[in-house]
Design a protein around this motif. Structure first.
Motif, PDB file in Angstrom:
ATOM      1  N   VAL A   1       0.713  -1.359   0.062  1.00 27.40           N
ATOM      2  CA  VAL A   1       0.068  -0.041  -0.068  1.00 27.40           C
ATOM      3  C   VAL A   1       1.159   1.172  -0.081  1.00 27.40           C
ATOM      4  CG1 VAL A   1      -1.696   1.347   1.273  1.00 27.40           C
ATOM      5  CG2 VAL A   1      -1.936  -1.040   1.401  1.00 27.40           C
ATOM      6  N   GLN A   2       0.754   2.142  -1.070  1.00 26.39           N
ATOM      7  CA  GLN A   2       1.333   3.488  -0.919  1.00 26.39           C
ATOM      8  C   GLN A   2       0.461   4.516  -0.475  1.00 26.39           C
ATOM      9  OE1 GLN A   2       4.652   3.880  -1.673  1.00 26.39           O
ATOM     10  NE2 GLN A   2       5.274   1.934  -2.644  1.00 26.39           N
ATOM     11  N   ALA A   3       1.084   5.193   0.342  1.00 28.03           N
ATOM     12  CA  ALA A   3       0.129   6.689   0.430  1.00 28.03           C
ATOM     13  C   ALA A   3       0.701   7.833  -0.089  1.00 28.03           C
ATOM     14  CB  ALA A   3       0.402   6.712   2.232  1.00 28.03           C
ATOM     15  N   HIS A   4      -0.191   8.528  -0.908  1.00 29.65           N
ATOM     16  CA  HIS A   4       0.377   9.707  -1.468  1.00 29.65           C
ATOM     17  C   HIS A   4      -0.007  10.903  -0.665  1.00 29.65           C
ATOM     18  CE1 HIS A   4       0.518   7.820  -5.427  1.00 29.65           C
ATOM     19  NE2 HIS A   4      -0.040   6.638  -4.934  1.00 29.65           N
ATOM     20  N   ILE A   5       1.097  11.458  -0.483  1.00 30.15           N
ATOM     21  CA  ILE A   5       1.298  12.653   0.814  1.00 30.15           C
ATOM     22  C   ILE A   5       1.304  13.985   0.036  1.00 30.15           C
ATOM     23  CG2 ILE A   5       2.355  13.446   2.935  1.00 30.15           C
ATOM     24  CD1 ILE A   5       0.988  10.506   2.929  1.00 30.15           C
ATOM     25  N   ALA A   6       0.558  14.970   0.557  1.00 34.51           N
ATOM     26  CA  ALA A   6       0.595  16.251   0.367  1.00 34.51           C
ATOM     27  C   ALA A   6       0.942  17.289   1.738  1.00 34.51           C
ATOM     28  CB  ALA A   6      -0.620  16.793  -0.274  1.00 34.51           C
ATOM     29  N   LEU A   7       1.670  18.140   1.453  1.00 29.49           N
ATOM     30  CA  LEU A   7       1.791  18.971   2.513  1.00 29.49           C
ATOM     31  C   LEU A   7       0.585  19.495   3.248  1.00 29.49           C
ATOM     32  CD1 LEU A   7       4.859  21.076   1.360  1.00 29.49           C
ATOM     33  CD2 LEU A   7       4.755  18.986   2.807  1.00 29.49           C
ATOM     34  N   ASN A   8      -0.625  19.974   2.388  1.00 29.57           N
ATOM     35  CA  ASN A   8      -1.806  20.210   3.071  1.00 29.57           C
ATOM     36  C   ASN A   8      -2.932  19.794   2.110  1.00 29.57           C
ATOM     37  OD1 ASN A   8      -1.057  22.449   5.339  1.00 29.57           O
ATOM     38  ND2 ASN A   8       0.293  22.804   3.124  1.00 29.57           N
ATOM     39  N   GLN A   9      -4.176  19.774   2.568  1.00 32.34           N
ATOM     40  CA  GLN A   9      -5.234  19.181   1.871  1.00 32.34           C
ATOM     41  C   GLN A   9      -5.457  20.035   0.680  1.00 32.34           C
ATOM     42  OE1 GLN A   9      -8.578  18.718   4.206  1.00 32.34           O
ATOM     43  NE2 GLN A   9      -9.991  17.649   2.683  1.00 32.34           N
ATOM     44  N   GLY A  10      -5.702  19.561  -0.616  1.00 34.11           N
ATOM     45  CA  GLY A  10      -5.872  20.299  -1.727  1.00 34.11           C
ATOM     46  C   GLY A  10      -4.720  20.618  -2.391  1.00 34.11           C
ATOM     47  N   GLU A  11      -3.759  20.335  -2.005  1.00 31.40           N
ATOM     48  CA  GLU A  11      -2.250  20.510  -2.655  1.00 31.40           C
ATOM     49  C   GLU A  11      -1.940  19.348  -3.307  1.00 31.40           C
ATOM     50  OE1 GLU A  11       0.929  22.016  -0.266  1.00 31.40           O
ATOM     51  OE2 GLU A  11      -0.484  23.925   0.412  1.00 31.40           O
ATOM     52  N   ALA A  12      -0.951  19.628  -4.359  1.00 32.05           N
ATOM     53  CA  ALA A  12      -0.360  18.416  -5.303  1.00 32.05           C
ATOM     54  C   ALA A  12       0.318  17.590  -4.320  1.00 32.05           C
ATOM     55  CB  ALA A  12       0.621  19.018  -6.112  1.00 32.05           C
ATOM     56  N   VAL A  13       0.436  16.291  -4.685  1.00 35.31           N
ATOM     57  CA  VAL A  13       1.240  15.260  -3.996  1.00 35.31           C
ATOM     58  C   VAL A  13       2.969  15.393  -3.870  1.00 35.31           C
ATOM     59  CG1 VAL A  13       1.947  12.665  -3.848  1.00 35.31           C
ATOM     60  CG2 VAL A  13      -0.703  13.321  -4.466  1.00 35.31           C
ATOM     61  N   ALA A  14       3.099  15.533  -2.666  1.00 35.88           N
ATOM     62  CA  ALA A  14       4.634  15.787  -2.535  1.00 35.88           C
ATOM     63  C   ALA A  14       5.684  14.712  -2.483  1.00 35.88           C
ATOM     64  CB  ALA A  14       4.988  16.633  -1.299  1.00 35.88           C
ATOM     65  N   PHE A  15       5.235  13.394  -1.809  1.00 37.54           N
ATOM     66  CA  PHE A  15       5.927  12.296  -2.093  1.00 37.54           C
ATOM     67  C   PHE A  15       5.021  10.995  -1.682  1.00 37.54           C
ATOM     68  CE2 PHE A  15       6.038  14.031   2.245  1.00 37.54           C
ATOM     69  CZ  PHE A  15       5.860  12.791   3.198  1.00 37.54           C
ATOM     70  N   THR A  16       5.499  10.006  -1.862  1.00 36.23           N
ATOM     71  CA  THR A  16       4.435   8.708  -1.320  1.00 36.23           C
ATOM     72  C   THR A  16       5.366   7.957  -0.086  1.00 36.23           C
ATOM     73  OG1 THR A  16       5.830   7.241  -3.043  1.00 36.23           O
ATOM     74  CG2 THR A  16       3.933   8.500  -3.924  1.00 36.23           C
ATOM     75  N   ALA A  17       4.480   7.361   0.340  1.00 36.70           N
ATOM     76  CA  ALA A  17       5.163   6.584   1.647  1.00 36.70           C
ATOM     77  C   ALA A  17       4.659   5.182   1.562  1.00 36.70           C
ATOM     78  CB  ALA A  17       4.916   7.290   2.993  1.00 36.70           C
ATOM     79  N   LYS A  18       5.283   4.205   2.105  1.00 38.67           N
ATOM     80  CA  LYS A  18       4.977   2.700   2.004  1.00 38.67           C
ATOM     81  C   LYS A  18       4.274   2.304   3.400  1.00 38.67           C
ATOM     82  CE  LYS A  18       7.079  -1.682   0.804  1.00 38.67           C
ATOM     83  NZ  LYS A  18       8.172  -2.470   0.503  1.00 38.67           N
ATOM     84  N   TRP A  19       3.472   1.618   3.502  1.00 41.80           N
ATOM     85  CA  TRP A  19       2.594   0.787   4.577  1.00 41.80           C
ATOM     86  C   TRP A  19       3.834  -0.289   5.129  1.00 41.80           C
ATOM     87  CZ3 TRP A  19      -0.822  -3.762   4.725  1.00 41.80           C
ATOM     88  CH2 TRP A  19      -1.271  -4.039   5.900  1.00 41.80           C
TER      89      TRP A  19
END
Length: 656
Positions: free
Chosen positions: A224-242
Motif C-alpha cells: 500500500v502506497q500513501a500519496h502525501i501532500a503538505l496540505n489538503q488540496g495541494e499536489a502530492v509531494a511524495f509517497t510513503a509505504k505501509w
C-alpha cells in the motif's frame, strides 16, 4: 654465478632487460656479461605422480585399492617441458646463488620451489635463495623489484599452503573419482564420474539453484502506497509505504509481505483523505569512499556485468595486458590494496593516462594525486597487490575490443582512488496515518566525487563495487519537514505484485557466489569463519574451475544463464550430500589461507583431509547410483581401459 629462475619466459626476458648488457640469448636461458644467468620454467614443468607410479597395481581401478594415500609424495617431469627441466638442473648445479622469480602468488611460489627441491640442492645453498617479487613487467618496476630482494624462506608458509592444496586435490580427486565411477558402473553408467573438492560443490550450487527455480510457485502479495501532500488540496509531494504491524503477521510471509488482498484493500480505504503525522524524522549526511581497486575476481564480476565476458576470457585478456602489452600489473591477484610505496608512481601513472587518447584521459586530468584513499594499506598486502595500470603509455599500442574494455575498467577503478568521497543527504520519514505506520526515504546527492566516473545510465550502471553504485532510478525528493508536523494523505494505492523465483546463475553471479561462499554454507560456525575470508577456490583458479565444468559437459549456457546439463544434474543427485556442498571445501580454503599466514600447519590440514577421504570412499561403496542415465555422454577419449590418457586420469590431475 647468480641464477634467476622465472616462472615463464616472458618474465625471464623482462628480468634480463633490467640487468647489465651485453647478453647472449638462448632458447632456454639468457647469459649476462658478468656470467649470471636468467632462465625460466614454462609454467608447470613438474606434476604430481600418477597412482601407478607409486604401485603398478594401482593402474587398474579397484574399490579394494582405495583410498590411495602416498607415504612419500613424488613429482615427475612433464614430458613436453622435460628439456627445460634438464637445462635448469645443470644451471642450478653451477649456480652459487639462486633468485626465485616465480609469480607473486601461492602457486607461483610453489612452482619454482618444487623445481629447486626436485634437484635436491644442499641446505646451505637453499638457505641463501632470494625471492624476487615482480607484479609489473615494465623496466622501471623490474629494476625496483631487483633492488628489493627478500629471503625466500620468508615465503615458505605460502609454498606449504600451495603444496597442501596440490596434494589435497590429488587425494580427493583421484580417490573419489575412482570410487564413484566404479559405483556408477554397477548401475550401467559406463563413463567417468569426475569429482573434485571445488568443482563438485560448484556444480552442486548450480544444480540446486535450477531445482529451486523448477519447484518455485509464484504467490501474489500486496503493498500500500500513501500519496502525501503538505496540505489538503495541494499536489502530492511524495509517497510513503505501509509497514504491516505485528497483528498483521498471520497474513504475511516470512519476509513480511502481505498475502491477503482484502487486508491491503482495507488499509487503502482507511487512509483515504486522512491526516498524516510525522512521527519520526532523520536527515543524515553520509559519505561513501571510493571502492577499492580490483582483484581478479571483482574484475571478472564487473566485466561479466558490463560486457558479458566469461571469467576465462577476462583472465586471458588480463594475461595479454600484463605479459604482451605490459599495461597492467600482475593480474592473478586476490588482494584489493596497494603498498604505500606505490604512491611514488601514482603521479606518473595518472599523467600518462591524462595524455593518452583513450576515454580515460579526461578522468585522469581530473584526478588529484594528493588524495590518499584507503586502498594504500601495507598491512593488507601479502605477496601481491591490487591490479592497476602501469606507467607504460597505452598510446601506439593496438588493443582489441576485449583488451580495451578490460584495461579501461582497471584504469577507472584506479583513478577513482584520487577523487573525493561521494556525499549525499539521507532523509527518512515515519508517518502515522489512521493508526497505520508508513515510511519514506530519499537520497539527495551533494557531491558526486568519484561517482562522476560512473554515469547513471542504465547500460553503464554497474561496476563500482559490491553494490556501491548509484541508484538506477531517480529517487523522490522529500520537502523540508519537522517532527510532529501534520500532513495530508490524499489517497491510498494498492500495488499488486508477485514473488519471483531465484535467478539462474550467470558468469557474474556464479563468480560472486564463489567469492561469497559463506552465504551457501549451512554450518553456522563455518559461516562465521568464512564471512570475511577466501571463498570457493582462489582468484587464480576460479575461471579455470568454471571452464572445466563446461568442458566436462556438466554445465551449459542458455543465453546469459549458466545451467547444469542432464549429466551434471544426475551426478549431483547420485553423490552424497557432503561431496556436493561447499561447507567442507570452503573450510579447507580457509585453512589453506591460515597456513599461508602461519596460523595453521600442513599436518593440521592434511590429516583430517585424509580421514575425510577415507570415510567418503567407504560411503561411496554404500551409495546408490541408480538415478544415473544408463547411456552416458560420449567422452572425448575412450576410457574403457582407464589408461593414463583417459579422461579420468587427465581430469583428476586438475581435481580442484
Amino acid at each position: 654465478m647468480k641464477l634467476y629462475i622465472a616462472e615463464k619466459p616472458s618474465l625471464g626476458r623482462a628480468i634480463a632487460a633490467a640487468l647489465p648488457k651485453p647478453q647472449k640469448n638462448h632458447k632456454t636461458h639468457i647469459e649476462l656479461a658478468n656470467g649470471d644467468v636468467v632462465s625460466w620454467c614454462i609454467g608447470h614443468i613438474l606434476a604430481q605422480s600418477d597412482p601407478e607410479d607409486y604401485d603398478p597395481e594401482f593402474k587398474k581401478w579397484r574399490m579394494e585399492s582405495l583410498p590411495i594415500v602416498p607415504q612419500q609424495w613424488q613429482l615427475k617431469p612433464i614430458s613436453r617441458t622435460r628439456s627445460q627441466l634438464t637445462v635448469l638442473r645443470g644451471l642450478v648445479k653451477k649456480a652459487d646463488e639462486i633468485i626465485h622469480a616465480g609469480d607473486p602468488d601461492r602457486e607461483g611460489q610453489l612452482l619454482v620451489d618444487e623445481v629447486i627441491d626436485y634437484f635436491k640442492i644442499s641446505k646451505a645453498k637453499k638457505s641463501t635463495i632470494k625471492r624476487l617479487l615482480i607484479s609489473d613487467l615494465n623496466l622501471p618496476a623490474v629494476k625496483r623489484a631487483l633492488n628489493s630482494l627478500k629471503p625466500n624462506s620468508d615465503f615458505m608458509p605460502l609454498s606449504i599452503s600451495a603444496l597442501a592444496r596440490s596434494r589435497a586435490d590429488w587425494l580427493y580427486g583421484i580417490n573419489l573419482t575412482r570410487a564413484y565411477t566404479l559405483q556408477g558402473q554397477k548401475t550401467g553408467y559406463h563413463s567417468v564420474l569426475s569429482v573434485g573438492r571445488v568443482q563438485t560443490p560448484l556444480l552442486g550450487l548450480v544444480v540446486r539453484r535450477e531445482q529451486e527455480i523448477a519447484q518455485f510457485v509464484s504467490k501474489p502479495f500486496y503493498q500500500v502506497q500513501a500519496h502525501i501532500a503538505l496540505n489538503q488540496g495541494e499536489a502530492v509531494a511524495f509517497t510513503a509505504k505501509w509497514q504491516p504491524s505485528e497483528n498483521c503477521k498471520p497474513y504475511c510471509d516470512e519476509e513480511g509481505r502481505v498475502l491477503v488482498k482484502s487486508l491491503a484493500e482495507n488499509v487503502v480505504k482507511r487512509i483515504e483523505n486522512q491526516s498524516a503525522t510525522v512521527s519520526n524524522l532523520q536527515s543524515t549526511e553520509k559519505q561513501q569512499a571510493a571502492p577499492l581497486p580490483f582483484n581478479l575476481s571483482q574484475l571478472q564480476i564487473s566485466a561479466a556485468k558490463q560486457f558479458s565476458m566469461n571469467a576465462k576470457l577476462v583472465l586471458d585478456v588480463c594475461q595479454a595486458l600484463y605479459e604482451k602489452h605490459k599495461l597492467i600489473t600482475y593480474p592473478r591477484s586476490d588482494c584489493r590494496y596497494l603498498p604505500k610505496e606505490q604512491l611514488k608512481q601514482a603521479k606518473s601513472i595518472v599523467d600518462t593516462l591524462a595524455k593518452s587518447s583513450l576515454p580515460c584521459n579526461k578522468p585522469a586530468q581530473g584526478a588529484d594525486t594528493n588524495l590518499v584513499s584507503k586502498a594504500w594499506n601495507n598491512k593488507q598486502i601479502t605477496a601481491h597487490h591490487a591490479i592497476i595500470p602501469t606507467e607504460k603509455s597505452p598510446e601506439n599500442i593496438t588493443l582489441n575490443t576485449f583488451e580495451k574494455n578490460i584495461y579501461l575498467l582497471i584504469v577507472r577503478q584506479y583513478l577513482i582512488q584520487f577523487y573525493p568521497a561521494y556525499i549525499y543527504q539521507q532523509t527518512k520519514v515515519d508517518l502515522l496515518i489512521a493508526g497505520g505506520h508508513f515510511n519514506s526515504q530519499a537520497k539527495t546527492e551533494k557531491q558526486l566525487g568519484w561517482q562522476v566516473l560512473f554515469p547513471k545510465s542504465k547500460k553503464t550502471q554497474v561496476t563500482a563495487n559490491n553494490g556501491q553504485n548509484r541508484d538506477a532510478e531517480t529517487e523522490q525528493a522529500i520537502p523540508p519537514l519537522t517532527k510532529g508536523q501534520v500532513l495530508h494523505c490524499q489517497h491510498g494505492e494498492l500495488v499488486a505484485k508477485h514473488t519471483s523465483p531465484p535467478q539462474s546463475f550467470t558468469d557474474a553471479t556464479l563468480l560472486a557466489a564463489m567469492t561469497g561462499i559463506a552465504r551457501y554454507v549451512s554450518d553456522v560456525e563455518i559461516k562465521k569463519v568464512l564471512k570475511d575470508t577466501d571463498g570457493l577456490g582462489t582468484d587464480a583458479t576460479r575461471a579455470g574451475i568454471i571452464d572445466l565444468l563446461f568442458k566436462r559437459d556438466f554445465l551449459q549456457r542458455q543465453g546469459k544463464s549458466i545451467v547444469a546439463t542432464e549429466v551434471g544434474v544426475a551426478l549431483i543427485n547420485a553423490l552424497p550430500e557432503m561431496a556436493t556442498l561447499p561447507d567442507m571445501t570452503a573450510q579447507w580454503e580457509a585453512t589453506l589461507t591460515a597456513i599461508s599466514e602461519k596460523h595453521a600447519s600442513y599436518v593440521s590440514f592434511m590429516q583430517p583431509l585424509t580421514d575425510t577421504v577415507t570415510d567418503m570412499v567407504y560411503g561411496a561403496s554404500q551409495q546408490s547410483f541408480a538415478g544415473l542415465p544408463k547411456v552416458a555422454f560420449k567422452p572425448k577419449r575412450s576410457n574403457r581401459t582407464f589408461k593414463k590418457k583417459s579422461p579420468v586420469n587427465k581430469s583428476v590431475r586438475k581435481a580442484s
